[in-house]
Each structure stands twice: as structure tokens, then as C-alpha cells.
Design a protein around this motif. Sequence first.
Motif, PDB file in Angstrom:
ATOM      1  N   ILE A  85       0.852  -1.184   0.000  1.00 52.28           N
ATOM      2  CA  ILE A  85       0.000   0.000   0.000  1.00 52.28           C
ATOM      3  C   ILE A  85       0.892   1.238   0.000  1.00 52.28           C
ATOM      4  O   ILE A  85       2.016   1.210   0.516  1.00 52.28           O
ATOM      5  N   ILE A  86       0.420   2.306  -0.582  1.00 50.32           N
ATOM      6  CA  ILE A  86       1.155   3.573  -0.541  1.00 50.32           C
ATOM      7  C   ILE A  86       1.249   4.033   0.911  1.00 50.32           C
ATOM      8  O   ILE A  86       0.261   4.003   1.651  1.00 50.32           O
ATOM      9  N   GLY A  87       2.434   4.452   1.323  1.00 46.74           N
ATOM     10  CA  GLY A  87       2.630   4.895   2.691  1.00 46.74           C
ATOM     11  C   GLY A  87       1.937   6.217   2.982  1.00 46.74           C
ATOM     12  O   GLY A  87       1.654   7.004   2.068  1.00 46.74           O
ATOM     13  N   PRO A  88       1.649   6.505   4.237  1.00 48.91           N
ATOM     14  CA  PRO A  88       0.901   7.715   4.602  1.00 48.91           C
ATOM     15  C   PRO A  88       1.612   9.009   4.234  1.00 48.91           C
ATOM     16  O   PRO A  88       0.961   9.984   3.839  1.00 48.91           O
TER      17      PRO A  88
ATOM     18  N   TRP B 106       3.979  -9.684   6.866  1.00 49.22           N
ATOM     19  CA  TRP B 106       4.571  -8.417   6.461  1.00 49.22           C
ATOM     20  C   TRP B 106       3.542  -7.514   5.794  1.00 49.22           C
ATOM     21  O   TRP B 106       2.576  -7.987   5.216  1.00 49.22           O
ATOM     22  N   ILE B 107       3.797  -6.216   5.843  1.00 49.72           N
ATOM     23  CA  ILE B 107       3.119  -5.244   4.999  1.00 49.72           C
ATOM     24  C   ILE B 107       4.194  -4.337   4.396  1.00 49.72           C
ATOM     25  O   ILE B 107       5.196  -4.027   5.057  1.00 49.72           O
ATOM     26  N   GLN B 108       3.996  -3.959   3.143  1.00 58.35           N
ATOM     27  CA  GLN B 108       4.943  -3.076   2.440  1.00 58.35           C
ATOM     28  C   GLN B 108       4.318  -1.691   2.288  1.00 58.35           C
ATOM     29  O   GLN B 108       3.261  -1.546   1.685  1.00 58.35           O
ATOM     30  N   LEU B 109       4.952  -0.688   2.856  1.00 63.14           N
ATOM     31  CA  LEU B 109       4.508   0.695   2.724  1.00 63.14           C
ATOM     32  C   LEU B 109       5.427   1.413   1.748  1.00 63.14           C
ATOM     33  O   LEU B 109       6.617   1.588   2.014  1.00 63.14           O
ATOM     34  N   ASP B 110       4.890   1.809   0.605  1.00 63.34           N
ATOM     35  CA  ASP B 110       5.687   2.482  -0.426  1.00 63.34           C
ATOM     36  C   ASP B 110       5.797   3.968  -0.120  1.00 63.34           C
ATOM     37  O   ASP B 110       4.776   4.664  -0.033  1.00 63.34           O
ATOM     38  N   GLU B 111       7.029   4.444   0.028  1.00 64.19           N
ATOM     39  CA  GLU B 111       7.272   5.856   0.323  1.00 64.19           C
ATOM     40  C   GLU B 111       8.276   6.449  -0.679  1.00 64.19           C
ATOM     41  O   GLU B 111       9.364   6.910  -0.314  1.00 64.19           O
ATOM     42  N   PRO B 112       7.926   6.476  -1.982  1.00 66.42           N
ATOM     43  CA  PRO B 112       8.852   7.037  -2.969  1.00 66.42           C
ATOM     44  C   PRO B 112       9.097   8.532  -2.826  1.00 66.42           C
ATOM     45  O   PRO B 112      10.090   9.047  -3.347  1.00 66.42           O
ATOM     46  N   SER B 113       8.230   9.244  -2.101  1.00 65.92           N
ATOM     47  CA  SER B 113       8.445  10.685  -1.916  1.00 65.92           C
ATOM     48  C   SER B 113       9.726  10.979  -1.148  1.00 65.92           C
ATOM     49  O   SER B 113      10.232  12.104  -1.185  1.00 65.92           O
TER      50      SER B 113
ATOM     51  N   GLN C 206       9.374   0.769   1.826  1.00 66.28           N
ATOM     52  CA  GLN C 206       9.925   0.577   0.488  1.00 66.28           C
ATOM     53  C   GLN C 206      10.075   1.914  -0.235  1.00 66.28           C
ATOM     54  O   GLN C 206       9.125   2.685  -0.337  1.00 66.28           O
ATOM     55  N   THR C 207      11.284   2.190  -0.724  1.00 70.24           N
ATOM     56  CA  THR C 207      11.527   3.396  -1.515  1.00 70.24           C
ATOM     57  C   THR C 207      12.035   2.981  -2.891  1.00 70.24           C
ATOM     58  O   THR C 207      12.532   1.875  -3.073  1.00 70.24           O
ATOM     59  N   TYR C 208      11.892   3.884  -3.865  1.00 75.03           N
ATOM     60  CA  TYR C 208      12.375   3.607  -5.219  1.00 75.03           C
ATOM     61  C   TYR C 208      12.445   4.892  -6.028  1.00 75.03           C
ATOM     62  O   TYR C 208      11.998   5.937  -5.583  1.00 75.03           O
ATOM     63  N   PHE C 209      13.051   4.813  -7.198  1.00 73.61           N
ATOM     64  CA  PHE C 209      13.291   5.926  -8.127  1.00 73.61           C
ATOM     65  C   PHE C 209      14.433   6.845  -7.693  1.00 73.61           C
ATOM     66  O   PHE C 209      14.572   7.952  -8.213  1.00 73.61           O
TER      67      PHE C 209
ATOM     68  N   ILE D  58      13.871  -2.337   5.236  1.00 72.20           N
ATOM     69  CA  ILE D  58      13.961  -1.070   4.497  1.00 72.20           C
ATOM     70  C   ILE D  58      14.366  -1.404   3.069  1.00 72.20           C
ATOM     71  O   ILE D  58      15.381  -2.075   2.838  1.00 72.20           O
ATOM     72  N   GLY D  59      13.575  -0.948   2.102  1.00 65.93           N
ATOM     73  CA  GLY D  59      13.859  -1.196   0.697  1.00 65.93           C
ATOM     74  C   GLY D  59      14.501   0.011   0.045  1.00 65.93           C
ATOM     75  O   GLY D  59      13.945   1.118   0.078  1.00 65.93           O
ATOM     76  N   LEU D  60      15.682  -0.189  -0.545  1.00 65.91           N
ATOM     77  CA  LEU D  60      16.441   0.901  -1.154  1.00 65.91           C
ATOM     78  C   LEU D  60      16.766   0.580  -2.614  1.00 65.91           C
ATOM     79  O   LEU D  60      17.017  -0.571  -2.971  1.00 65.91           O
ATOM     80  N   ASP D  61      16.780   1.611  -3.436  1.00 70.58           N
ATOM     81  CA  ASP D  61      17.034   1.497  -4.873  1.00 70.58           C
ATOM     82  C   ASP D  61      18.537   1.639  -5.140  1.00 70.58           C
ATOM     83  O   ASP D  61      19.104   2.709  -4.928  1.00 70.58           O
ATOM     84  N   PHE D  62      19.166   0.578  -5.631  1.00 65.33           N
ATOM     85  CA  PHE D  62      20.590   0.605  -5.946  1.00 65.33           C
ATOM     86  C   PHE D  62      20.831   0.847  -7.440  1.00 65.33           C
ATOM     87  O   PHE D  62      21.975   0.838  -7.879  1.00 65.33           O
ATOM     88  N   VAL D  63      19.762   1.063  -8.219  1.00 65.90           N
ATOM     89  CA  VAL D  63      19.898   1.315  -9.652  1.00 65.90           C
ATOM     90  C   VAL D  63      19.865   2.811  -9.932  1.00 65.90           C
ATOM     91  O   VAL D  63      20.831   3.393 -10.427  1.00 65.90           O
ATOM     92  N   GLU D  64      18.755   3.469  -9.594  1.00 63.99           N
ATOM     93  CA  GLU D  64      18.658   4.921  -9.769  1.00 63.99           C
ATOM     94  C   GLU D  64      19.209   5.685  -8.571  1.00 63.99           C
ATOM     95  O   GLU D  64      19.485   6.882  -8.679  1.00 63.99           O
ATOM     96  N   GLY D  65      19.346   5.022  -7.468  1.00 68.00           N
ATOM     97  CA  GLY D  65      19.868   5.679  -6.276  1.00 68.00           C
ATOM     98  C   GLY D  65      21.379   5.806  -6.330  1.00 68.00           C
ATOM     99  O   GLY D  65      22.112   4.906  -5.908  1.00 68.00           O
ATOM    100  N   ARG D  66      21.847   6.916  -6.825  1.00 67.89           N
ATOM    101  CA  ARG D  66      23.285   7.093  -7.044  1.00 67.89           C
ATOM    102  C   ARG D  66      24.087   7.055  -5.750  1.00 67.89           C
ATOM    103  O   ARG D  66      25.255   6.689  -5.735  1.00 67.89           O
TER     104      ARG D  66
END
Length: 747
Positions: free
Chosen positions: A158-161, A201-208, A239-242, A260-268
Motif C-alpha cells: 500500500i502507498i505509505g501515509p 509483512w506489509i509493504q509501505l511504499d514511500e517514494p516521496s 519501500q523506496t524507489y526511483f 527497508i527497501g532501497l534502490d541501488f539502480v537509480e539511487g546514485r
Amino acid sequence: MKTTIIGFPRIGENRELKFATEKYFRNELTISELTDFARELRQKHWELIKQSGIDGIPSNDFSFYDTTLDTACLLNIIPQEVKTLNLTESEKYFALARGYQGEKGDIKARPMKKWFNTNYHYIVPKIEKGTSIFVSGDKIFKEYHEAKVLGIETRPVIIGPYTLLQLSEFELGTDQQRITDELIAAYKEIFERLGALGAEWIQLDEPSLVKDVTTEELAEFKAIYEKLLTEPQIKVLLQTYFGDIRDAYETVIALPFDGIGLDFVEGRKTLELVKQGFPKDKLLFAGIVNGKNIWRNNYQQTIEALKEIESERLVLTTSCSLLHVPFTTENETFSAEINQHFAFAKEKLAELVDIADILTGAKDVLQVNQKLFAESRFTENHAVQEKINALTEKDYTRQPTFEQRETIQKSAFDYPVLPTTTIGSFPQTREVKLTRAKYKRQEISEEAYDQFIAQQINDWLEWQEKIGLDVLVHGEFERNDMVEYFGQNLSGYLFSKNGWVQSYGTRGVKPPIIWGDVAREKPITVKWSTYAQKQTDKIVKGMLTGPVTILNWSFPREDISLKDSTLQIALAIQEEVLDLEKNGIRVIQIDEAALREKLPLRKTDWYSEYLDWSIPAFRLVHSKVQAATQIHTHMCYSEFTDIIPAIDQMDADVISFEASRSNLGILDELKQQHFRTAVGPGVYDIHSPRVPAVNEIKQTIHKILAKVPLEKVWINPDCGLKTRGIPETTASLTNMTEAVKQVREEL
């Protein structure tokens, strides 16, 4: 070594969800039948992911239209005007997404914006003063239970708050602290109910969090999660991304998340951050397989990066949801030599398993991958590379100045006040698509196909003249897609057969693949543009797609920079522009619908990493045309207000914007920034079947004139009409021209 993914494509291997949902829109399926179909599709996808060897399977990443809209409906974030309509829950859901016009009411669709730096679009939630947030839906619980019954344990997503609040529109005067408190209570209830169902588990997406985060925003994020993570009944994955979370990293790792989910592709800076320290009591979900591009993962590079991560508790995952790539390469017709370089969603599942196996000693898998990357993939085009190297500042500068051209063009065209036009395409009817398919399969001759296209152009030109449009278009009936059509006439491109990716709702796109150096092989649009112009005394616009949009709506190469790839495309489109001008086309529209798509999410990177080359790339396309040739461009479904100065630097003569769903909000910024370019803010929303009334469009025009000088205003829809039906298209444009006629009389 465990593996998981953030999300999976929901449209189906053959776009099954699209076709089923559109049948529902046409009343050919009941909502019950559509719901049953969707359940079967979800189950099919869960089974596929499980059989691929992935350990952690997400649920609630499915949606009929958009997951942000799903979250809003789950939490009762529904505008009062929709709530009070006597509609079913599914009708209200789709009214928010598409608008509603019928005996029960007349509702405009909610604004639709780009999902961060992708071509996916989300529906913007609206939180009103009277909004009360609580768990009012059950989708997330139903879908978890569905999988549980099948014996498949899933991780609800679900999208995080914090991100939900960041993306929402707030009515003036709303008590935001009350809203935040209610939101926290609702998420706690979701935790409890999922825990009671047996979810681990629950996944909270916080791309902001990957954007620029201010001190105040970071404090808000921290306050939300300090309250939310007090004795949760379930393990919580943030979970974060982008990109990377450099502004929030220390705060995030200090909070009691279980993963904690981290982006190792776009995350320089992600690897650098993790090397500085990662808590041993948390799982690190490392996004090491690119979820946004279709190239094979270089296992050697990935393994070397993973070796630098000292976390003992590691889960391998994708950089973002696989929503942004096609389903599988299995349905493609590429040769084996070509196909081995690609990994779509299903293949990326295998890549994660491969990498996990390599880390536990599977050397043969690594060796096969190393051999692939050691081989030369294509033959370089040295002539194109030399042209790029020879470019100077003069090549990016159009003469004479904008102000001088404005005077010259005013005399040359002598438009009436509030000149009217459309954005380019007219409805791609079933007949148009079938005829194009027959020609492609060689079931009809080129002569027969040309006669058909010519008749379509003739009919629509006659109709445009009849309703009084000032600048006409030929309708683009020969084009399948605004990017693919151009790519088919450029060297260096490949095209998938079934590589569909969801853009919004039931709308899918099939991005072409930039395989090598790009060059124009032959004229692309000259034939039909010049044909159309010869049929009428009115101006007919030449219609092109700009280089940045062609790049952004393709799967780009990873072996050269985005800048160099875009400049190659720009030189090719420049040749087309000059050919159109030479053949008597006096107005040329170069669409940059996706200009903002790869804009870095951090403002500090906007110019140094993107705008400093993307804006000049557009100028390169039109820099050599004559002063009396009028250059238009078009942009849609993004937030442009913060890059207005850069857009003005594109040096176009006229720019049309999507503005109807955003209530013309961009106009205030245009006025404040003293925007010099003439503008055509869209006066009605073409992504909804709703037909605007004459008075409604008149009111919109008057709003525009209150903020933009009369002599700078064009009137047009907010996007192309390709996806609309003929009845709603003709009714809407007739109302638009009638509204302009009445406003002219008033003026």
C-alpha cells in the motif's frame, strides 16, 4: 539469500485486464463478471511468481485503474460531489478516474499526473475540509485472503501515509493535523486486520523520500511513523524507489522498521549511504534489478556492488515495481541473438533468482552472463557520432529573436483572436486500426491503403472547416503511436510485438527499444502532411514528436548517455522539420508531451543532469527554420509550473498545455514568470468520455483571459483525440468552436 519484487504488471500477458475493463465500460460485462476475471488474473500472476522461485510475493499491487486511487477509496478519501451521487461503489471509483456524465449527475474526472519520473499516471486524491479518513474498503484484505486460500503467502502493498499526503490535493482550510491523525489510526487498523488474517509483512511504499525533503517534511515523516510503529501487529517494510533517500536515510534507519527497501539502480548515493552503516536488526531489501528498463542485468557488476554491502540480512529485489516493463520476452519475435539482451518482467524474476544462486556458488550462471556482456552488440554509426561531436552553440539558436518572429508571424498568418486548433490526432476507430493491420499483413495493397487514409483525411478536413477551426490537422490516421511511428523510420530502433506497458487505466503503450545509433532513413511525415495541405486553403499543421519525448517514451540504451542518445534523435527530427518546411508546411507542431518524465526528482539536479541538455535538444530540432515558420509544441499530464523558465527557453512560438484536470493552475505561474510564448491551455479533458457544454468551455476561456493576454491565447483540447470515440469528439469540438465564437462576439 531471499528474493522478492516490489510489484508486478497487472494488465496481463496479453493486456487481458484492459480488454475486460473496456468491455465493462461498454456494458458488455457486469461488475461481477469483471471482478471474477480480475481474481483469476491475480491468481495466475501469483502462481507465476511463485513458480519462478521468488520467495516474497506482493499482493494489493493489482488495480483496475490506479493504486493511488485504490488507496484513496480504501481510506474514504472521496470528494463529496461523488459521494452524494446515487452510484454504486464501482461507478464512483471509475467516476473519479474517468468522469461521469449521465442521468445521475455530471462529474469531471480527478486530475491525473505522472507517477514521479515514469510514464505511469496516478489519480490525484482530494482531501476536503469535511473528509473523514477511516478504513472504508476491503480490497487489501480480500486480495491477501485470496492468495492465502491458494496456499500462497503474500506481502500486502500500500502507498505509505507520508507519500499519500504528499501526492494529495488539500481543500483550503482543511485541518491537516486532524487528517494526519486519522490517517495514522486507519493504517494502524490495516496493520491489525492484516495481522489477524495471518499476514507476516506489509509493504509501505514511500517514494516521496527520494525527492528533496525539507526539515519540516522530515519531521512530519518521523512523527507519522513514530506513532504508527508503536507495537504494530505485523512486520513493516518501508519501500523506496526511483532514487536514493540521502535526506532521510539517518531518520529512516533509526525508526523501528523491520525492513527497508532501497534502490541501488537509480539511487546514485544508495551504496555510499549503506556503507556508512545499516542496522543489523533490520532486513535490507536491495533493489539491484532495474524495474524500469528492459536490458539484461550485468551480473558481474551487480555481484561486485552487493559485496560492498556488509549487511548480513539481505533480500534481493527490483529497483521499483515491474509495472513499468512489459510482461515477458517469450511472446516476441526477435532473433535469439537479439532477445538474449532483454529481460522483461518475467525474465527479471529469473534474474533475481540467478543472482541469489551466484551468491551461493553457481559459477556457470555467471559465466554465461559474462560472455553476453563481453560481445559487441551492434555496429556503430560513425557519421551520426561525428555530427554530434561537431555541434556548436549556433546549432541550438534560432534566428531572428522570438519578438521579431512574433511580429513577422502575426502579419504572415493574420489569425483571428483566440485562434482554434486541435492537438493533432483524431479518433483511431476500429476501421482505421483494422485497415492498418490488413496493410501490415499485406492483405490489401499500398494503393488501397493510401486511398483509405486519404479519404479519412479528406473527411476530417472537411468537418474541421465546417465547424470553423482555424488551424487544421490531418488526423494522423497512418500512425499507430506517436513514438513508434517515428522509430519505425529511424535506424537504431527495434520494436516488440507485445511489449505493452500500462500508462494509465486501460491505456497501454508499447515503447520501442533504442538498440543502436539513431539516424533518419527517409522522410517520415512529409507525404501525408503535404497531401492534407493541398486539400484546403486553411493552414494544416505538420505533426512531429520531439526528441526528448521519443527518448523518454522508448527503452533507452544504457551504454551511452541519455543526452547523446537524445541529440541523435534531435538531428533526425531536424531533417524532418526542414523537409516539411521545404514542402510548404508553414506551421509545425513538435510534441514534447514527456519533457518532464526523466527530470531528476531532486531540484538540485534539474539543470546539471537534465534541463541543460534536454531543452537545447528541442531547440536543435527547429533552430534552422525560417522566421515565418511557426513552431508549436505540446505538453501534458505533468506538473510544469516549477520549470516554466526552462519551457520558455525552448523558444517555440506556441505551446499548448494540459490544463483542464488541473483547473488551469499553471496559468498563475505563467503570469508570474512573464511567460513570453503564446499558449493554448487545454479547455477540456480528452481522457474522459464526458462532453463539455458550450457555457462550461466559455467559462474556462474567460478564466484563461483573466490571466493571459488575449493576443497570446490559443484555444484547443488538452491532448490528442486518438483514444476518443467519434460522437464525443465531434460534440466536444463543436461545442469548443461555438464557445469561441460566442466569446469573440462578446469581446
